[in-house]
Design an enzyme around this catalytic site. Structure first.
Site, PDB file in Angstrom:
ATOM      1  N   HIS A  77      21.499 -56.699  -2.219  1.00 47.40           N
ATOM      2  CA  HIS A  77      22.949 -56.919  -2.108  1.00 47.40           C
ATOM      3  C   HIS A  77      23.308 -58.380  -1.884  1.00 47.40           C
ATOM      4  CE1 HIS A  77      22.349 -52.698  -0.785  1.00 47.40           C
ATOM      5  NE2 HIS A  77      23.299 -52.534  -1.672  1.00 47.40           N
ATOM      6  N   HIS A 128      30.582 -54.401   3.855  1.00 47.20           N
ATOM      7  CA  HIS A 128      29.437 -54.131   2.983  1.00 47.20           C
ATOM      8  C   HIS A 128      28.642 -55.422   2.755  1.00 47.20           C
ATOM      9  CE1 HIS A 128      27.178 -53.100  -0.657  1.00 47.20           C
ATOM     10  NE2 HIS A 128      27.368 -51.845  -0.332  1.00 47.20           N
ATOM     11  N   GLU A 130      27.124 -56.659   0.289  1.00 48.11           N
ATOM     12  CA  GLU A 130      27.452 -57.427  -0.933  1.00 48.11           C
ATOM     13  C   GLU A 130      28.642 -58.354  -0.688  1.00 48.11           C
ATOM     14  OE1 GLU A 130      28.151 -55.188  -4.655  1.00 48.11           O
ATOM     15  OE2 GLU A 130      29.721 -56.652  -5.099  1.00 48.11           O
ATOM     16  N   THR A 166      31.076 -54.886  -6.995  1.00 47.02           N
ATOM     17  CA  THR A 166      30.492 -54.360  -8.246  1.00 47.02           C
ATOM     18  C   THR A 166      30.512 -52.835  -8.314  1.00 47.02           C
ATOM     19  OG1 THR A 166      28.340 -54.511  -7.179  1.00 47.02           O
ATOM     20  CG2 THR A 166      28.935 -56.301  -8.676  1.00 47.02           C
ATOM     21  N   SER A 223      25.044 -45.720   0.311  1.00 47.13           N
ATOM     22  CA  SER A 223      25.205 -46.347  -1.001  1.00 47.13           C
ATOM     23  C   SER A 223      26.657 -46.267  -1.450  1.00 47.13           C
ATOM     24  CB  SER A 223      24.291 -45.642  -2.006  1.00 47.13           C
ATOM     25  OG  SER A 223      24.752 -45.874  -3.313  1.00 47.13           O
ATOM     26  N   SER A 224      27.263 -47.429  -1.598  1.00 53.61           N
ATOM     27  CA  SER A 224      28.676 -47.471  -1.969  1.00 53.61           C
ATOM     28  C   SER A 224      28.894 -46.845  -3.339  1.00 53.61           C
ATOM     29  CB  SER A 224      29.113 -48.926  -1.944  1.00 53.61           C
ATOM     30  OG  SER A 224      30.224 -49.129  -2.726  1.00 53.61           O
ATOM     31  N   ASN A 225      28.006 -47.165  -4.293  1.00 56.95           N
ATOM     32  CA  ASN A 225      28.255 -46.644  -5.643  1.00 56.95           C
ATOM     33  C   ASN A 225      28.041 -45.139  -5.710  1.00 56.95           C
ATOM     34  OD1 ASN A 225      25.604 -46.084  -7.346  1.00 56.95           O
ATOM     35  ND2 ASN A 225      25.175 -47.755  -5.947  1.00 56.95           N
TER      36      ASN A 225
END
Ligand code: SF4
Length: 311
Positions: A77, A128, A130, A166, A223-225
């Site tokens: 990240h 987060h 990232e 992202t 996990s964000s995605n």
């Protein structure tokens, strides 16, 4: 009559090139990692089992030196610019497993827009990893994740550009961009910086969730995605979307009155974990299970599935 369950895998599911690249660096260098390499407990657990130390994400550099650690790995990240500088100053070598999408594209966009006189607003979760890292690649970046945070942005800025985390959903990005344009910056420029694997997986899950009877989304809860994939699916299947980070969570009741079951998985979910989920479904379902694969144009293809196949 024997029941049949069709299990359809989304056309894009599982580990992206950024996550795979990070795993390759970790397995190759085998030095301590500055935090969970990616947001998937199975991958992190497998690395730990191989004897690779997983440290706290923002470990105090003095303590690294005291423990005699001379080399570390930076997680996928990304890491704040100033911590990388401090590592250099302390003589601690780092192997950078930051995803190339961030290193070359997102950080590059922030620097280029600032050089062109823009104020950069990142739409993403400020907590987060990232975003904690990305915002440091600009001199004065703003981060917003809600309308309330947009209300607090400075007034009267002329050149403003919005980019995004992202892994965010397009819907969330567009909603907040529209709000920013209506309340703050009418001439706001917006650049969708979601990466291609995330876009593909979101599109694949949405396409499936529109017509199947239930969805299982596989991947870590951090996990964000993956979490965003589950939210997308919930839009169409509010009661029949199941987010699991282990096959042990799957319950046979989930298959009641279900003829078509979709499977989606985040970019940090190893293919082996998807396969374990397919195997668990096979073990639990009392009737016949047919495995299918969604194609990019929405066609449903037959696939053979045997537990020993390599992906
Ligand atoms: S999800 Fe996108 S940004 Fe994140 S590691 Fe994969 S390719 Fe890179």
């Amino acid at each position: 009559m024997e029941q049949t369950l069709e299990v359809i895998l989304a056309h894009s599911a599982g580990t992206c090139f950024g996550v795979q690249g990070a795993i390759d660096i970790a397995e190759n260098k085998r030095t301590p990692i500055l935090g969970p390499l990616v947001h998937n407990p199975k991958i992190v657990g497998d690395l730990a089992k191989q004897g690779i130390p997983i440290l706290e994400r923002y470990t105090d550099l003095e303590s690294l030196k005291k423990e005699g650690i001379k080399e570390v790995i930076i997680t996928a990240h990304g890491y704040p610019k100033e911590i990388k500088q401090s590592l250099n100053e302390q003589g601690i070598k780092y192997h950078d497993a930051t995803c190339p999408v961030l290193l070359k594209w997102v950080y590059g966009k922030i620097e280029t827009f600032e050089a062109d006189g823009y104020h950069v607003v990142i739409v993403g979760n400020p907590k987060h990893a990232e975003i904690i890292a990305s915002r440091t690649y600009g001199k004065n970046t703003h981060v917003v994740y809600s309308e309330e945070e947009i209300d607090k942005l400075p007034e009267g800025l002329e050149k403003v550009v919005a980019i995004c985390q992202t892994t965010i959903t397009r819907e969330k990005f567009e909603t907040l961009v529209d709000y920013m344009r209506s309340k703050k910056y009418p001439h706001l420029k917006a650049v969708d910086t979601r990466c291609k694997p995330v876009k593909n997986q979101q599109e694949a899950v949405e396409m499936l969730a529109k017509w199947v009877d239930a969805m299982i989304i596989v991947g870590g809860f951090d996990s964000s995605n993956t979490t965003n994939l589950a939210k997308l699916s919930q839009k169409y299947l509010p009661e029949k979307t199941y987010h699991v980070d282990s096959p042990a969570m799957i319950q046979s009741e989930w298959f009641e009155n279900v003829r078509h079951l979709g499977i989606g998985a985040g970019t940090s979910t190893p293919k082996s974990q998807i396969k374990e989920v397919q195997q668990k479904i096979l073990d639990l379902f009392p009737g016949k299970v047919l495995f299918r694969q969604e194609s990019k144009d929405g066609e449903i293809l037959d696939v053979d599935f045997t537990p020993d196949d390599e992906f």
